[in-house]
Write a protein that holds these residues in place. Structure first.
Motif, mmCIF file in Angstrom:
data_model
loop_
_atom_site.group_PDB
_atom_site.id
_atom_site.type_symbol
_atom_site.label_atom_id
_atom_site.label_comp_id
_atom_site.label_asym_id
_atom_site.label_seq_id
_atom_site.Cartn_x
_atom_site.Cartn_y
_atom_site.Cartn_z
ATOM 1 N N ASP A 1 -6.055 -1.323 6.712
ATOM 2 C CA ASP A 1 -4.892 -2.288 7.142
ATOM 3 C C ASP A 1 -4.584 -2.164 8.536
ATOM 4 O OD1 ASP A 1 -2.647 -4.087 6.190
ATOM 5 O OD2 ASP A 1 -1.682 -2.511 6.982
ATOM 6 N N GLY B 1 -9.073 -0.113 -7.367
ATOM 7 C CA GLY B 1 -9.131 1.228 -6.914
ATOM 8 C C GLY B 1 -8.592 2.347 -7.836
ATOM 9 N N TRP C 1 -7.096 6.955 -2.248
ATOM 10 C CA TRP C 1 -7.411 5.503 -2.253
ATOM 11 C C TRP C 1 -6.441 4.817 -1.243
ATOM 12 C CZ3 TRP C 1 -11.233 2.461 -1.995
ATOM 13 C CH2 TRP C 1 -10.986 1.016 -2.146
ATOM 14 N N CYS C 2 -5.063 4.964 -1.603
ATOM 15 C CA CYS C 2 -3.934 4.495 -0.966
ATOM 16 C C CYS C 2 -4.180 4.671 0.737
ATOM 17 C CB CYS C 2 -2.732 4.686 -1.376
ATOM 18 S SG CYS C 2 -2.475 4.007 -3.008
ATOM 19 N N THR D 1 -6.735 5.594 2.318
ATOM 20 C CA THR D 1 -7.725 4.934 2.869
ATOM 21 C C THR D 1 -7.433 3.358 3.243
ATOM 22 O OG1 THR D 1 -9.257 6.298 1.618
ATOM 23 C CG2 THR D 1 -10.410 4.338 2.665
ATOM 24 N N LEU D 2 -6.967 2.952 2.239
ATOM 25 C CA LEU D 2 -6.504 1.237 2.356
ATOM 26 C C LEU D 2 -5.749 1.209 3.429
ATOM 27 C CD1 LEU D 2 -6.247 0.145 -1.332
ATOM 28 C CD2 LEU D 2 -8.130 -0.344 0.310
ATOM 29 N N SER E 1 -7.317 -5.071 -4.347
ATOM 30 C CA SER E 1 -7.645 -3.927 -3.874
ATOM 31 C C SER E 1 -7.264 -2.691 -4.374
ATOM 32 C CB SER E 1 -7.719 -3.890 -2.430
ATOM 33 O OG SER E 1 -8.279 -4.721 -1.742
ATOM 34 N N VAL E 2 -5.901 -2.510 -4.420
ATOM 35 C CA VAL E 2 -5.213 -1.637 -5.168
ATOM 36 C C VAL E 2 -5.513 -1.354 -6.479
ATOM 37 C CG1 VAL E 2 -2.864 -0.577 -5.821
ATOM 38 C CG2 VAL E 2 -3.360 -1.589 -3.582
ATOM 39 N N THR F 1 -4.410 -7.201 -1.192
ATOM 40 C CA THR F 1 -4.132 -5.953 -0.949
ATOM 41 C C THR F 1 -3.729 -5.711 -2.503
ATOM 42 O OG1 THR F 1 -2.998 -6.296 1.025
ATOM 43 C CG2 THR F 1 -2.439 -4.394 -0.259
ATOM 44 N N LEU G 1 0.747 -1.344 0.027
ATOM 45 C CA LEU G 1 0.056 -0.019 -0.183
ATOM 46 C C LEU G 1 1.068 1.382 -0.017
ATOM 47 C CD1 LEU G 1 -2.696 -1.053 2.526
ATOM 48 C CD2 LEU G 1 -2.920 -1.208 0.202
#
Length: 338
Positions: free
Chosen positions: A129, A156, A121-122, A124-125, A152-153, A149, A71
């Motif tokens: 995490d 996004g 977005w990162c 938020t992730l 998800s990246v 992960t 992330l």
């Protein structure tokens, strides 16, 4: 010297002197603008350099191939792209002309917006995490994996790429020849007010709400753990006359607080100003100033997320001393102190 003085002195300059439809050039040569451009250039260089160090570190050293660092890598890539776009904005700040052509004019806001949204977005992730890591540490390795992960990246980034294209499409950005009907050598973006509201919800309120809620929960858990550790330390201190240090949770909470503060400080002014006017254009002074504030956040992110970590300091030594070119360097132990 501005365009008005050019007219007074009958020395009007044009972006493209050989083109009859060229825009007039408004070169800003005052000391204030020169100083501002110098500062912004330094910010651009630092943004590119710091994020590049993060990208090299996490990509090269296998020990750093964890979900959390993935992330951070994605965040660094987004901020790195923003750093590369900064010189284009500096050029337009000093000289109102656009010299890079129609294709670059189309691509510049796409890259800038996708990178900006990707950075959000990162963030938020990373909040998700850290929330799972602190509130459910026993099941963290099962719930958060590198594969999940990475998915998800990618999802996004794809979402925000599609969102950016729709954003520009419905603001008629792709339908303006030269992106201006006035003259040749101009590149600007006008935002319709209803899209300002949509963007406020999608790109600010939604991720900001998630981040604040998750970090608030993290603070509560960290505070509870700190109290528990103090109780244990006091018991050990009473028995052995020594005291164990249990401040890691408190330090983590403070670090997360810094993240939230910087995030809000950079983004709130931009969106407050965007909803206060009926129409925004990329040529406005407010747009440029607040846009640079968002870019500044990109240079601060690697400091917050990476420089405070011991693994980054260790990897930096290997990069600076060129030891990463050794055949076995990717397997170096960066966490030897732990």
């Amino acid at each position: 010297m501005d365009g008005h003085n050019y007219r007074q002195n009958n020395t009007i300059q044009y972006c493209f002197p050989d083109n009859n439809a060229s825009c007039e050039k408004e070169t800003k040569e005052s000391l204030e603008y020169i100083l501002l451009c110098f500062i912004l250039s330094c910010v651009s260089v630092c943004t590119v350099f710091l994020n590049l160090l993060v990208i090299i570190s996490i990509s090269h050293f296998k020990q750093l191939h964890t979900p959390t660092n993935l992330l951070i890598l994605s965040l660094a890539v987004a901020d790195f792209l923003l750093g590369l776009i900064m010189p284009v904005d500096i050029m337009q700040l000093m000289d109102s002309c656009w010299y890079l052509g129609i294709i670059a004019c189309y691509m510049s806001p796409i890259i800038s917006f996708v990178a900006m949204y990707g950075s959000l977005w990162c963030l938020t992730l990373i909040a998700v995490d850290r929330y799972i890591a602190i509130t459910d540490p026993l099941h963290y390795s099962r719930r958060i994996t590198v594969q999940k992960t990475l998915l998800s990246v990618i999802l996004g980034w794809c979402f925000y790429l599609c969102y950016t294209i729709l954003y520009l499409y419905f603001n008629d950005y792709f339908f303006q020849p030269q992106l201006s009907t006035q003259c040749y050598g101009e590149c600007f973006l006008a935002i319709k007010y209803y899209w300002v509201i949509i963007d406020l919800v999608v790109a600010f309120i939604a991720p900001c709400s998630v981040i604040i809620i998750l970090y608030s929960s993290i603070f509560k858990v960290a505070r509870h753990q700190a109290k528990s550790i103090r109780v244990v330390n006091n018991r050990i201190s009473n028995k052995n006359g020594t005291k164990m240090l249990g401040s890691s949770e408190i330090k983590a909470a403070k670090k997360l607080g810094t993240v939230v503060f910087v995030y809000l400080a950079c983004w709130i002014p931009y969106y407050l100003s965007s909803v206060s006017v009926d129409n925004l254009t990329s040529s406005s002074v407010v747009w440029n100033i607040l846009g640079w504030l968002l870019d500044f956040n990109s240079s601060v992110n690697p400091l917050i997320y990476s420089i405070f970590y011991s693994w980054f300091k260790a990897s930096l030594k290997y990069i600076v001393t060129c030891r990463i070119f050794e055949s076995s360097s990717s397997r170096f132990n960066l966490l030897i102190e732990h």
